[in-house]
Design an enzyme around this catalytic site. Sequence first.
Site, PDB file in Angstrom:
ATOM      1  N   ARG A 277     -25.480  -0.291   6.936  1.00 48.69           N
ATOM      2  CA  ARG A 277     -25.193  -1.712   6.715  1.00 48.69           C
ATOM      3  C   ARG A 277     -25.732  -2.581   7.849  1.00 48.69           C
ATOM      4  NH1 ARG A 277     -20.805  -3.236   3.321  1.00 48.69           N
ATOM      5  NH2 ARG A 277     -21.465  -2.566   1.253  1.00 48.69           N
TER       6      ARG A 277
ATOM      7  N   GLU B 269     -20.088  -3.908   9.689  1.00 52.68           N
ATOM      8  CA  GLU B 269     -20.886  -3.122  10.642  1.00 52.68           C
ATOM      9  C   GLU B 269     -21.940  -3.992  11.298  1.00 52.68           C
ATOM     10  OE1 GLU B 269     -19.903  -2.238   7.637  1.00 52.68           O
ATOM     11  OE2 GLU B 269     -18.727  -0.438   8.039  1.00 52.68           O
TER      12      GLU B 269
ATOM     13  N   LYS C 242       0.860  -1.192   0.000  1.00 53.54           N
ATOM     14  CA  LYS C 242       0.000   0.000   0.000  1.00 53.54           C
ATOM     15  C   LYS C 242       0.899   1.247   0.000  1.00 53.54           C
ATOM     16  CE  LYS C 242      -4.264   1.654   2.041  1.00 53.54           C
ATOM     17  NZ  LYS C 242      -5.420   1.292   2.899  1.00 53.54           N
TER      18      LYS C 242
END
Length: 614
Positions: A388, A360, A277
């Site tokens: 969610r 979530e 990343k």
Amino acid sequence: MILDKVNSPEDLKRLSLEELLLLAEEIRSEIIRVTAQNGGHLASSLGAVELVLALHRVFDSPRDRILFDVGHQAYAHKLVTGRKDRFHTLRKEGGISGFTKVSESPHDAITAGHASTSLANALGMVLARDLMGEDYHVVAVIGDGALTGGMALAALNKIGELQKRMLIVLNDNEMSISENVGALNKYFKELQIRKWVQDAEKLGKNILERISPQLFGLVDRAKEAAKFLLHQENPFYAWGIRYVGPVDGHDLKGLVHILEHLKALDGPTLLHVVTKKGKGYKVAEADPIYWHGPPGFDPKKPEKVSKGYTWSQAFGDAVTELAHMEPRLFVLTPAMREGSGLVRYSLEHPERYLDVGICEDVAVTTAAGLALRGMKPIVAIYSTFLQRAYDQVIHDVAIENLPVVFAIDRAGIVGADGATHHGVFDIAYLRTVPNLQIAAPKDALELRAMLKKALEVGGPVAIRYPRDNVERAPEGVWPEIAWGKWEVLKEGTEAYILAFGKTLRYALEAAGDDPRVGVVNARFLKPLDREMLRELSRYKLLTVEDHQKMGGFGSAVLEALNEMGLKPEVQILGLPDRFFEHGAIPSLHRQAGIDAEGIRKALAAMGVALVHER
Ligand SMILES: CC(=O)c1sc(CCOP(=O)(O)OP(=O)(O)O)c(C)[n+]1Cc1cnc(C)nc1N
Ligand SMILES: [Mg+2]
């Protein structure tokens, strides 16, 4: 520049490998240049450059569908699919989105922003393709973070059963926004042949090949057999999905080679690529957390900039202190430790902190389990991501009236992340849930008072606050609050503005020192302060909220007045019934008419043209 010659993925197919490698570096520079100006998801997009180029080299978008989960790592994809001339407008009002967006380009297979949606989308596409007798490839790129989402894992289960031809590319950089979590993440680390082992292997191959090709062949077959055995318990095999990898996600030549091979295979295949990343930009490689989504920066001298003291930090400081006072407090986050201001809390109370990953639903129902066994859980969650877990709020928390606190961050318009991230539905989707109370503090002190009191209320409480700076509250100060009571901030003789959270500032600005207009901090949205509402019903009332008008706070006021048989003149200010794209928050508020200007206009329409308006 080679990028000048690239106006569509077709053009990539005409480039030599050397030109492709040069193009990758040009694309990295362009991503850094524009993100430095506009802010954005720098580290994720830098890490996916080679992968994107290899995919567009091998596959034929837009005929083949290439999906990017979350869509925040797709800046290179945007640059090679005809948007390089608009790339400087990234995340700006009227400019291109920071995520993939179907309406923006035929090359954007899905509109993304929320994680873990790519696999179910891909499943739908391959079902449609085969039912319509069409023939194209469907490729879903999903990060290791997004793969912690339940939607993704459930889709894998179905994909493996149906055995439809599709390619899943797992972009594994061991990071979500924070370090990634979960058993699968641990397993990938074991699976991954560390860079140094890969290099050693390459070195070994070169030496061995020169000494004895036969011996090399034997060793290579033994290694493959070992890897195969190692992979046997590979969960993807259990899901019925062919697993290939892990491979170097920055080896452009190797990626093209393997993708060409996988393209010919039938059934579902998962290619596990390992990337870094922030690849190619030292500061981002060194700190992919900060450089996941930096605000603007000086590309020549990239330094972290402080965004000022935020509501998220005020929340984090408050719960960190509260946890010392309340041993049963437990804080959960669905992969948003930094965004929710929980870094300090996670370090001071690791035993009462849990990052569940990008799920979530699991965060909310885990909180329910904690509450059922005597803990006092707080779920720190963005308004948009709480969407969610709506059923979990109702089914697992509210029905049994469990003491779970929802600290809802990013409530309201959030700016450059746009329609997928604005938190403008939570009042509507929460206020219909019995037992659940809703509050919105005006400042950090009131946030502390509400959090402390919410832990004593004994049932579910949602406390919503915006993406914004806030004045720091002194540590150790825990003011009392009259639970359920509104607060008059300014008296008026003709009209009252009922506001809360961020719109309170606009209301005070609009009212100014005009004696005719009062301002109320309507900080409790459920239950409403009906006693004060009855008193104020003698005046004209204007409600204002950073939330959809439909079903929001204003609707609740109208319903309450109706139930009380009161009929004052009421106007509701809120977001109109449409999605708001990305842009600067003040500008979007102005468009929605919920800023001071909008409030003045609404009051004038009610016959209360403010003094300085005359
Ligand atoms: C942009 C955004 O809102 C991101 S990007 C991201 C990390 C994704 O990790 P992944 O490994 O998939 O990708 P990587 O950055 O390349 O490592 C999260 C948690 N979020 C917030 C988030 C939270 N919850 C949900 C449902 N969707 C999103 N997008
Ligand atoms: Mg990742």
